[in-house]
Design an enzyme around this catalytic site. Structure first.
Site, PDB file in Angstrom:
ATOM      1  N   ALA A  41       0.827  -1.209   0.000  1.00 35.10           N
ATOM      2  CA  ALA A  41       0.000   0.000   0.000  1.00 35.10           C
ATOM      3  C   ALA A  41       0.862   1.259   0.000  1.00 35.10           C
ATOM      4  O   ALA A  41       1.780   1.386   0.805  1.00 35.10           O
ATOM      5  CB  ALA A  41      -0.923   0.015   1.214  1.00 35.10           C
ATOM      6  N   GLY A  46       6.502   1.069   5.661  1.00 40.11           N
ATOM      7  CA  GLY A  46       7.411   0.163   4.968  1.00 40.11           C
ATOM      8  C   GLY A  46       7.453   0.419   3.470  1.00 40.11           C
ATOM      9  O   GLY A  46       8.526   0.422   2.852  1.00 40.11           O
ATOM     10  N   CYS A  47       6.298   0.645   2.882  1.00 43.51           N
ATOM     11  CA  CYS A  47       6.226   0.867   1.437  1.00 43.51           C
ATOM     12  C   CYS A  47       6.868   2.195   1.052  1.00 43.51           C
ATOM     13  O   CYS A  47       7.487   2.308  -0.005  1.00 43.51           O
ATOM     14  CB  CYS A  47       4.775   0.796   0.961  1.00 43.51           C
ATOM     15  SG  CYS A  47       4.052  -0.848   1.225  1.00 43.51           S
ATOM     16  N   THR A  48       6.740   3.196   1.919  1.00 43.29           N
ATOM     17  CA  THR A  48       7.387   4.482   1.667  1.00 43.29           C
ATOM     18  C   THR A  48       8.897   4.320   1.729  1.00 43.29           C
ATOM     19  O   THR A  48       9.624   4.819   0.846  1.00 43.29           O
ATOM     20  CB  THR A  48       6.904   5.539   2.679  1.00 43.29           C
ATOM     21  OG1 THR A  48       5.492   5.706   2.511  1.00 43.29           O
ATOM     22  CG2 THR A  48       7.608   6.871   2.477  1.00 43.29           C
ATOM     23  N   ALA A  51      10.006   2.482  -1.490  1.00 43.66           N
ATOM     24  CA  ALA A  51       9.898   3.345  -2.668  1.00 43.66           C
ATOM     25  C   ALA A  51      10.994   4.406  -2.662  1.00 43.66           C
ATOM     26  O   ALA A  51      11.593   4.698  -3.704  1.00 43.66           O
ATOM     27  CB  ALA A  51       8.525   3.996  -2.723  1.00 43.66           C
TER      28      ALA A  51
END
Length: 157
Positions: A41, A46-48, A51
């Protein structure tokens, strides 16, 4: 759940909208090496981190001939905000229907704190210029994965 992809398999083609609403297809990158990574998401911690690691290492990957594509089940508006907030310059594609996530075997059962649920299995693939899977990593960690990817590809000094 679809069987997991392995090196030598054909990479399942896809066409999905990016954060600007333009359709992007894997076949658009034929003749180039592509890192395709799947994350749960946009705008989550974590995804930030993951990325931003790709963003911060994008020049090194591009210079070595690798394009980067991120795919999540997010809708275009959420991806646009994520790309803008984090200054992400590589394509972020949305798969709210989860058809591509399922084709790449990255949507399935997960466990967290003893709870079992369905979700995106954080995974990264390298697709070679002929459209074959060159590398496949399932269940990767958000932090440190890009550095490991660079080492595994032999790009680290």
């Amino acid at each position: 759940m679809t069987e997991r992809l392995s090196p030598g398999d054909d990479a399942p083609d896809f066409t999905l909208p990016d954060s600007e609403g333009k359709n992007v297809s894997l076949s658009d990158f034929r003749g180039q090496s592509v890192v395709v990574y799947f994350y749960p998401a946009a705008s989550t911690p974590g995804c930030t981190k993951q990325a931003c690691d790709f963003r911060d290492n994008l020049a090194e990957l591009n210079d070595a001939g690798y394009q980067v594509i991120g795919i999540s089940p997010d809708k275009q508006a959420k991806l646009a905000k994520f790309a803008e907030n984090e200054k992400l310059t590589f394509p972020l594609l949305g798969d709210p229907e989860k058809t591509v996530l399922e084709a790449w075997a990255v949507y399935g059962e997960k466990k967290n704190y003893g709870r079992t649920y369905m979700g995106v299995i954080r995974s990264t693939f390298v697709v070679d210029p002929e459209g074959k899977i060159a590398h496949a990593w399932y269940n990767v960690r958000a932090a440190g994965h890009v550095a490991k990817l660079i080492r595994d590809l032999g790009l680290a000094a």
